[in-house]
Write a protein that holds these residues in place. Structure first.
Motif, PDB file in Angstrom:
ATOM      1  N   LYS A 197       0.748  -1.585   0.280  1.00 56.59           N
ATOM      2  CA  LYS A 197      -0.100  -0.068  -0.263  1.00 56.59           C
ATOM      3  C   LYS A 197       1.193   0.849   0.233  1.00 56.59           C
ATOM      4  N   GLY A 198       1.826   1.671   0.830  1.00 60.68           N
ATOM      5  CA  GLY A 198       2.613   2.603   0.269  1.00 60.68           C
ATOM      6  C   GLY A 198       2.808   3.716   1.873  1.00 60.68           C
ATOM      7  N   TYR A 199       2.968   4.951   1.318  1.00 62.18           N
ATOM      8  CA  TYR A 199       2.200   6.109   2.529  1.00 62.18           C
ATOM      9  C   TYR A 199       1.071   7.016   2.232  1.00 62.18           C
ATOM     10  N   HIS A 200       0.233   6.510   2.684  1.00 61.18           N
ATOM     11  CA  HIS A 200      -1.120   6.623   2.873  1.00 61.18           C
ATOM     12  C   HIS A 200      -1.288   8.215   1.789  1.00 61.18           C
ATOM     13  N   CYS A 201       0.289   9.121   2.309  1.00 58.86           N
ATOM     14  CA  CYS A 201      -0.067  10.459   1.381  1.00 58.86           C
ATOM     15  C   CYS A 201       0.522  10.334  -0.094  1.00 58.86           C
ATOM     16  N   THR A 202       1.964   9.693  -0.321  1.00 64.82           N
ATOM     17  CA  THR A 202       1.579   9.122  -1.637  1.00 64.82           C
ATOM     18  C   THR A 202       1.675   7.978  -1.459  1.00 64.82           C
ATOM     19  N   PRO A 203       1.037   7.044  -1.563  1.00 55.10           N
ATOM     20  CA  PRO A 203       1.455   5.702  -2.407  1.00 55.10           C
ATOM     21  C   PRO A 203       2.380   5.071  -3.009  1.00 55.10           C
ATOM     22  N   LYS A 204       3.331   5.496  -3.663  1.00 54.69           N
ATOM     23  CA  LYS A 204       4.276   5.034  -4.912  1.00 54.69           C
ATOM     24  C   LYS A 204       5.390   5.194  -3.825  1.00 54.69           C
ATOM     25  N   LEU A 205       5.402   5.577  -2.693  1.00 51.53           N
ATOM     26  CA  LEU A 205       6.060   5.922  -2.022  1.00 51.53           C
ATOM     27  C   LEU A 205       6.366   4.803  -0.815  1.00 51.53           C
ATOM     28  N   PRO A 206       7.409   4.068  -0.333  1.00 56.07           N
ATOM     29  CA  PRO A 206       7.265   3.434   0.990  1.00 56.07           C
ATOM     30  C   PRO A 206       6.978   4.049   2.434  1.00 56.07           C
TER      31      PRO A 206
END
Length: 152
Positions: free
Chosen positions: A58-67
């Motif tokens: 899912k990654g980071y909710h603020c920026t899902p493309k980031l771990p």
């Protein structure tokens, strides 16, 4: 103060000379103490310790493309910073850290919700930061993150 680089080594090469040893020492103590599963990489223009997408797609909710971020260290304009997401999410951990800090440093604790600012570089409590890094596994961090930030 973000440094635009692709690797941790490039980051360290870009910071002021008087901070290189401090950043390298923080990097070493965190790396030696983090539970298995976290990965070091550049994250938000800082050295980051993250939950990789292979463990948390899912990654980071603020920026899902980031771990999913966990800990970051940075050389800022007037201080060295350590960001620890679980301090923000876990009040009992924050309480523990605040009570332990005076046993490890004579400098006044300068802390926000998840950011510690170290202006006196000779007063960084490396041993305490190592203990802090050990306090939570990847699985526990994911669970806390999802509960505290309402991620389903």
């Amino acid at each position: 103060m973000q440094i635009k680089v692709d690797t941790v080594e490039e980051y360290i090469n870009q910071i002021p000379e008087e901070r290189k040893e401090v950043i390298q020492k923080l990097r070493k103590i965190i790396s030696e103490n983090l539970p298995e599963g976290f990965r070091e990489e550049m994250s938000y223009g800082m050295i980051g310790y993250v939950v990789p997408h292979s463990l948390y797609p899912k990654g980071y909710h603020c920026t899902p493309k980031l771990p999913l971020p966990f800990i970051n260290i940075a050389s800022q304009k007037n201080f060295v910073a350590l960001y620890h997401m679980n301090l923000y999410a876990n009040q009992s951990l924050m309480d523990w850290f605040v009570s332990e800090y005076p046993k490890h440093s004579k400098a006044k604790l300068d802390i926000g919700k998840s950011c510690m600012r170290f202006k006196k570089l000779d007063q960084i409590p490396y041993q305490l930061i190592g203990e802090l890094a050990q306090k939570i596994t990847v699985e526990e961090w994911i669970k806390t993150y999802e509960e505290k930030f309402g991620i389903a």
